[in-house]
Each structure stands twice: as structure tokens, then as C-alpha cells.
Design a protein around this motif. Sequence first.
Motif, PDB file in Angstrom:
ATOM      1  N   THR A 243      -3.982  -4.050 -18.090  1.00  0.00           N
ATOM      2  CA  THR A 243      -4.931  -3.244 -18.859  1.00  0.00           C
ATOM      3  C   THR A 243      -5.852  -2.562 -17.865  1.00  0.00           C
ATOM      4  N   PRO A 244      -5.704  -1.236 -17.689  1.00  0.00           N
ATOM      5  CA  PRO A 244      -6.421  -0.575 -16.583  1.00  0.00           C
ATOM      6  C   PRO A 244      -7.881  -0.281 -16.914  1.00  0.00           C
ATOM      7  N   ARG A 245      -8.689  -0.221 -15.863  1.00  0.00           N
ATOM      8  CA  ARG A 245     -10.077   0.221 -15.964  1.00  0.00           C
ATOM      9  C   ARG A 245     -10.258   1.379 -14.982  1.00  0.00           C
ATOM     10  N   PRO A 246     -11.150   2.323 -15.267  1.00  0.00           N
ATOM     11  CA  PRO A 246     -11.286   3.508 -14.416  1.00  0.00           C
ATOM     12  C   PRO A 246     -11.513   3.148 -12.957  1.00  0.00           C
ATOM     13  N   GLY A 247     -10.670   3.695 -12.097  1.00  0.00           N
ATOM     14  CA  GLY A 247     -10.771   3.434 -10.662  1.00  0.00           C
ATOM     15  C   GLY A 247      -9.980   2.238 -10.187  1.00  0.00           C
ATOM     16  N   ALA A 248      -9.398   1.452 -11.106  1.00  0.00           N
ATOM     17  CA  ALA A 248      -8.581   0.302 -10.706  1.00  0.00           C
ATOM     18  C   ALA A 248      -7.263   0.788 -10.115  1.00  0.00           C
ATOM     19  N   THR A 249      -6.774   0.076  -9.098  1.00  0.00           N
ATOM     20  CA  THR A 249      -5.553   0.479  -8.395  1.00  0.00           C
ATOM     21  C   THR A 249      -4.547  -0.663  -8.375  1.00  0.00           C
ATOM     22  N   LEU A 250      -3.312  -0.355  -8.762  1.00  0.00           N
ATOM     23  CA  LEU A 250      -2.213  -1.320  -8.721  1.00  0.00           C
ATOM     24  C   LEU A 250      -1.355  -1.033  -7.501  1.00  0.00           C
ATOM     25  N   ASP A 251      -1.151  -2.043  -6.668  1.00  0.00           N
ATOM     26  CA  ASP A 251      -0.269  -1.938  -5.501  1.00  0.00           C
ATOM     27  C   ASP A 251       1.115  -2.412  -5.936  1.00  0.00           C
ATOM     28  N   LEU A 252       2.046  -1.475  -6.069  1.00  0.00           N
ATOM     29  CA  LEU A 252       3.347  -1.800  -6.655  1.00  0.00           C
ATOM     30  C   LEU A 252       4.116  -2.818  -5.812  1.00  0.00           C
ATOM     31  N   SER A 253       4.093  -2.683  -4.523  1.00  0.00           N
ATOM     32  CA  SER A 253       4.831  -3.605  -3.662  1.00  0.00           C
ATOM     33  C   SER A 253       4.327  -5.039  -3.818  1.00  0.00           C
ATOM     34  N   ARG A 254       3.015  -5.206  -3.792  1.00  0.00           N
ATOM     35  CA  ARG A 254       2.447  -6.547  -3.931  1.00  0.00           C
ATOM     36  C   ARG A 254       2.783  -7.151  -5.301  1.00  0.00           C
TER      37      ARG A 254
ATOM     38  N   LYS B 167      -4.555  -9.334  -4.408  1.00  0.00           N
ATOM     39  CA  LYS B 167      -4.704  -7.957  -3.945  1.00  0.00           C
ATOM     40  C   LYS B 167      -3.749  -7.007  -4.655  1.00  0.00           C
ATOM     41  N   GLY B 168      -2.994  -7.534  -5.626  1.00  0.00           N
ATOM     42  CA  GLY B 168      -2.027  -6.695  -6.337  1.00  0.00           C
ATOM     43  C   GLY B 168      -2.713  -5.637  -7.193  1.00  0.00           C
ATOM     44  N   ILE B 169      -3.830  -5.991  -7.792  1.00  0.00           N
ATOM     45  CA  ILE B 169      -4.629  -5.044  -8.571  1.00  0.00           C
ATOM     46  C   ILE B 169      -6.064  -5.112  -8.056  1.00  0.00           C
ATOM     47  N   ILE B 170      -6.542  -4.002  -7.540  1.00  0.00           N
ATOM     48  CA  ILE B 170      -7.913  -3.918  -7.031  1.00  0.00           C
ATOM     49  C   ILE B 170      -8.776  -3.282  -8.118  1.00  0.00           C
ATOM     50  N   GLU B 171      -9.707  -4.066  -8.650  1.00  0.00           N
ATOM     51  CA  GLU B 171     -10.576  -3.566  -9.701  1.00  0.00           C
ATOM     52  C   GLU B 171     -11.674  -2.687  -9.103  1.00  0.00           C
ATOM     53  N   PRO B 172     -12.282  -1.814  -9.900  1.00  0.00           N
ATOM     54  CA  PRO B 172     -13.391  -0.997  -9.380  1.00  0.00           C
ATOM     55  C   PRO B 172     -14.539  -1.882  -8.921  1.00  0.00           C
ATOM     56  N   PRO B 173     -15.357  -1.399  -8.007  1.00  0.00           N
ATOM     57  CA  PRO B 173     -16.467  -2.215  -7.486  1.00  0.00           C
ATOM     58  C   PRO B 173     -17.380  -2.708  -8.602  1.00  0.00           C
ATOM     59  N   GLU B 174     -17.991  -3.859  -8.356  1.00  0.00           N
ATOM     60  CA  GLU B 174     -18.923  -4.423  -9.335  1.00  0.00           C
ATOM     61  C   GLU B 174     -20.056  -3.435  -9.603  1.00  0.00           C
ATOM     62  N   GLY B 175     -20.381  -3.290 -10.868  1.00  0.00           N
ATOM     63  CA  GLY B 175     -21.429  -2.357 -11.253  1.00  0.00           C
ATOM     64  C   GLY B 175     -20.922  -0.974 -11.605  1.00  0.00           C
ATOM     65  N   THR B 176     -19.605  -0.741 -11.416  1.00  0.00           N
ATOM     66  CA  THR B 176     -19.035   0.562 -11.776  1.00  0.00           C
ATOM     67  C   THR B 176     -19.145   0.777 -13.287  1.00  0.00           C
ATOM     68  N   LYS B 177     -19.545   1.964 -13.670  1.00  0.00           N
ATOM     69  CA  LYS B 177     -19.660   2.289 -15.092  1.00  0.00           C
ATOM     70  C   LYS B 177     -18.261   2.472 -15.666  1.00  0.00           C
TER      71      LYS B 177
ATOM     72  N   GLY C 180       0.784  -1.225   0.000  1.00  0.00           N
ATOM     73  CA  GLY C 180       0.000   0.000   0.000  1.00  0.00           C
ATOM     74  C   GLY C 180       0.816   1.276   0.000  1.00  0.00           C
ATOM     75  N   GLU C 181       2.133   1.172   0.084  1.00  0.00           N
ATOM     76  CA  GLU C 181       2.965   2.380   0.150  1.00  0.00           C
ATOM     77  C   GLU C 181       3.007   3.111  -1.195  1.00  0.00           C
ATOM     78  N   VAL C 182       3.012   2.346  -2.286  1.00  0.00           N
ATOM     79  CA  VAL C 182       2.976   2.934  -3.633  1.00  0.00           C
ATOM     80  C   VAL C 182       1.783   2.334  -4.370  1.00  0.00           C
ATOM     81  N   GLN C 183       0.829   3.186  -4.711  1.00  0.00           N
ATOM     82  CA  GLN C 183      -0.367   2.737  -5.421  1.00  0.00           C
ATOM     83  C   GLN C 183      -0.609   3.623  -6.635  1.00  0.00           C
ATOM     84  N   ILE C 184      -0.964   3.000  -7.748  1.00  0.00           N
ATOM     85  CA  ILE C 184      -1.227   3.715  -8.991  1.00  0.00           C
ATOM     86  C   ILE C 184      -2.679   3.469  -9.372  1.00  0.00           C
ATOM     87  N   THR C 185      -3.472   4.529  -9.431  1.00  0.00           N
ATOM     88  CA  THR C 185      -4.888   4.422  -9.773  1.00  0.00           C
ATOM     89  C   THR C 185      -5.122   5.055 -11.139  1.00  0.00           C
TER      90      THR C 185
END
Length: 585
Positions: free
Chosen positions: A449-460, A469-479, A186-191
Motif C-alpha cells: 500500500t503506497p504512500r507519497p514518496g515511498a520507494t520499492l526496490d524490486l531486487s530486494r 530496505k525493500g520498501i523505503i517509506e517517506p521521511p518521518e513528518g512527511t505530509k 537499487g537497479e529497479v526502483q518504483i516510487t
Amino acid sequence: MQPAPGGGERARAEIQFCRAPRPSRKRERERDRVANPRSCFVLFDPFLPGMEQSIEQTTEVLLCLSPGEAADLKEGINFLRNKKTGKDFILYKSKNRMRACKNVCKHQGGLFIKDIEDLDGRSVRCTKHNWRLDVSTMKNVNPPGSFCQDELVVEMDEDNGLLLLELNPPNPWDSEPRSPEHLAFGEVQITYLTHACMDLKLGDKRMVFDPWLTGPAFARGWWLLHEPPSDWLERLCQADLIYISHMHSDHLSYPTLKELAGRRPDIPIYVGNTERPVFWNLNQSGVQLTNINIVPFGIWQQVDKNLRFMILMDGVHPEMDTCIIVEYKGHKILNTVDCTRPNGGRLPEKVALMMSDFAGGASGFPMTFSGGKFTEEWKAQFIKAERKKLLNYKARLVKDLQPRIYCPFAGYFVESHPSDKYIKETNIKNDPNELNNLIKKNSDVVTWTPRPGATLDLSRMLKDPTDSKGIIEPPEGTKIYKDSWDFEPYLNILNAAVGDEIFLHSSWIKEYFTWAGFKDYNLVVRMIETDEDFSPFPGGYDYLVDFLDLSFPKERPSREHPYEELSVSPRCMATAVHLLLLQSG
């Protein structure tokens, strides 16, 4: 890092750059022209402890010819190959004078071949876009005045053998090198937000790239493909600094910056010291930003003890395009943005994360052309071939640099206005997944391949790319994809330009093209004013422009010349002339 002062008075810091020349007076006057009394432009002082350390230049032997092979070189152009490396070179010989370069077009990496139209035996032609290079001068002759090819050093050894040498300057990012340190989860995250906009959490700092999050780009030509997260404005306001790569409106988005300036006008924004200032149109935009920092190329800018960044110029368009390296605790993130040949092709290898454009289809060529060879079948084949070339180029670049993770971005746009339906349906873009699959075939690089709101945890991801948990996708139902765009406010602005008084006087034609200054080129163009469906506009302008002497003849000249007809809607031409009026007024 000390932020530039804000407030009502314009602040300037005229600083002798460390390891960089002082800007010319012309450049300073240009900066004065674009700065307004409520905006602050600061030439940033880059000096950091340890910058006095020297880094040695290296020399690499690219090709060796024996005395016999050197003696067999013919007058004129010689195509050479290093059989061990497979690399190709061009050597031009004129009596005892020789010049040489790599057989790689500086534009987009095409291979040069003999130019059969060149009767003097000095030019070669690129197989990608037919650019012509005069190897006796190492200057491009078509298009004229573009740029010079990088030369190699030609040396004869004591036995009359020949060497081609490349002098490699030190890599600026190797100045004061840092070893990668441990990163906590969680120290370096790219959204990913949308298009070329990334929100980087770097320890307790936040940095944002190229915020285009609302409105169109390129008049009304491009619109966002992805729906940005609903909290995008709050994210921008919370940023500690913003990097804007260049002046194109899908990266420098005045509609977005207007929203930001209404909440936080003093946010620190950093741009490269390009010949064409990124914020050249700030006065006319009406956007009030008070903390714009112009930094020199190739020098680390320290944010805090763990975070620094370095802006680099493009090798093909150094006057405008830039890219950036961000380093946190020794871990590098490379963002090449839209650069055709970032930093002249010299980039750091094995970075933690690399991101670049991928889509193609930005120019609209050849979809806006008709007649002659421009049949629908020819255009479809051309687009397909160009897409494939770009995919292969990006895949090869990733393979050469070997980043741990690669992300294709800066290509998520769509021609959504109804008038551009034909362009949207025929000007097909590359699929990011297709590029990522090609990369995976040739390397072990992890792709995202990113989707809006997706976050990559660089350390993981660096520790275990399979971590759920390395890439957290946007919540289900996100436009994810936009399905509507608010055209009207922006079209009203464009339509207003059509009513400018200047269009009542035909003298605007000569004034516009004289201002543009393109001449001494054997080309005649007929400009035909049309409606939005490209049918002749009743009572519209219809005139010729001869770019050889920048004249406006009644008839085509009798000499041999290339000829094109351009059908232009009044809104497009009005927008261009309106910008001229704003700039000159």
C-alpha cells in the motif's frame, strides 16, 4: 528508441506497422485534427529484430457433451456447466444453427441468468448491472451498441457429441521471450507519487505513468487525496519517457502537463493507438508538447537493450482505455490502470509487480439520484455491494495471475469541493488495505500500500520480501494527505464558460444534443437548470428530450417510456457545451 523530432514544424511518420494494420484514413484525419503546428504526433515504427518469429495459436476444449446430452439441447437458450472446472456457458440453438459463449458478462464479469422480460427467448440478463445480451447475435441490447460477447466455436464430433472450443491467439508478450536476469539492489526502483502516477527507475532510464500531480480532474469533481512529493516537477522533467493510459483527466492532467511543458516541452510521451485519441483536446488546452508518440497495440517498443514496453487495449473500452507491460532484463511490471477487462482478460502470469485500480465510486452513481427506490438506505446498500464486488474481482484477478508483488493504486482521489460534501460523505471508496488483506487470505502474493514518496526496490523485494530496505517509506513528518486545495483558478475557468453568448439563445439545447448523437432509445429526460444547491434556478432552462427520435416535446409522449429528471447546475452544462464550441470551432 529514436525520439520524435521537435520544433516548430509538425512532423509525421506514416509507417506500415509490423504485424498491425495501417491506420484508416479516417483515423489519420482525426489525428491531423488534434495535432497543432507546434505539436508532434508520430506513428511509432515497432519493428524489432526477432519479430518475424511466429507464435502458434492454441485451441482449448472447454466443454464436452455426449451424443445424448447434445441431443437433449432445447431450442433457444441452454445454460451449461463443466462440472470438473465449475465454468459456466450459454448455448443458443435455432434449428441446426448454434452459438455459444462463456457465461461471464464482458462488462464486469457478472453471471448471466434468464431474462424473464424477454418473450422471444433470445436474451439473458447480467446479475451485476442488468445488462442484456441477445445470444442469437451475441450483441448487447441494453445498453445498445456497446459491444459483442466473445464467441466460442461449436463443433460436432463424428459420434454427434458436441464440443465448445476456445481459440486462443498467441500472447504478444511471448514474442522474443527473455529470461529474467540478475538485478542489483537499487537497479529497479518504483516510487509512488500520487493517484496513478508512478516514477520508475529502470537501470539508467526513468519512466513515469499517468502524471496527475496538480489541479482537479473532471471539471472540479475530483482532487488529489495525497500530497505529492515536493520535487514532483523535477522528477517529471528528468523522465526519459512518460506513458499516459487514456484521456480521463485523472490520467491526462492538462494542469500537470502545462507545468511540465513550461520546462520540457519535448519530453517523449507514449500513448496507445486508440480510436478516441488520447490528446484529442490538445489544441484547446493551450499546452505545448512536441513529442507525442502513438504506438500500436501488442508490440514491444524497445527503449534500450534491457528495457522495452508494450501497450495493450481494454476488452470493454478498446476505443479509449489501455494498460501497459514494462519489461526490464526479463522482469515484467504489469499496470492495468483503469481497464475493466484489460486485454480481454488475457494477461501475463507471475509478473514481478502488478498494479491496478481498486477504489470504485468513480461514477457517482447512485449518490446523485433521488426519488423512487433511491432512498438513502438503498443507496448505502448498493454502494456497499458494489464495493464488495470490486474487491472480490480484484482479489480474484490477483489470485489468478499470481504476481510476486501487488500494489493497489489509481484510486486516491477525493471530492473535496464544498459543493460535493454529500458525495464525499456517502460515496465511500474501497480501502486499499482491505483489498490487500483479502489477497493475503487467498494467496502468497506480497502486497504494497503506497504512500507519497515511498520507494520499492524490486531486487530486494524479489529476493526477500521481509528485507527492511525493500520498501523505503517517506521521511518521518512527511505530509501524506492533502488538507487544502487551490479551487479558485480552476473555478474561474469554469465560471467563465457560463457567460458564453450561446446560452442567450435556446437553440443551444438542440445543437448540443444533436451533436452528442444519442438517439433511437426509448428514454425521455427532463433537464432542470438549478443552482449549486440543486434548487431551481430563477429563469433557468426546463425542457424535455425524447431520445427515441431526438426531439424536444412540450409534454411527455403518450407511449410507455422510462422517464428521468436531471437537475443540472449551469456550470456543469456550460462546461459540456463550452467543450462542444471549442471542438467545433
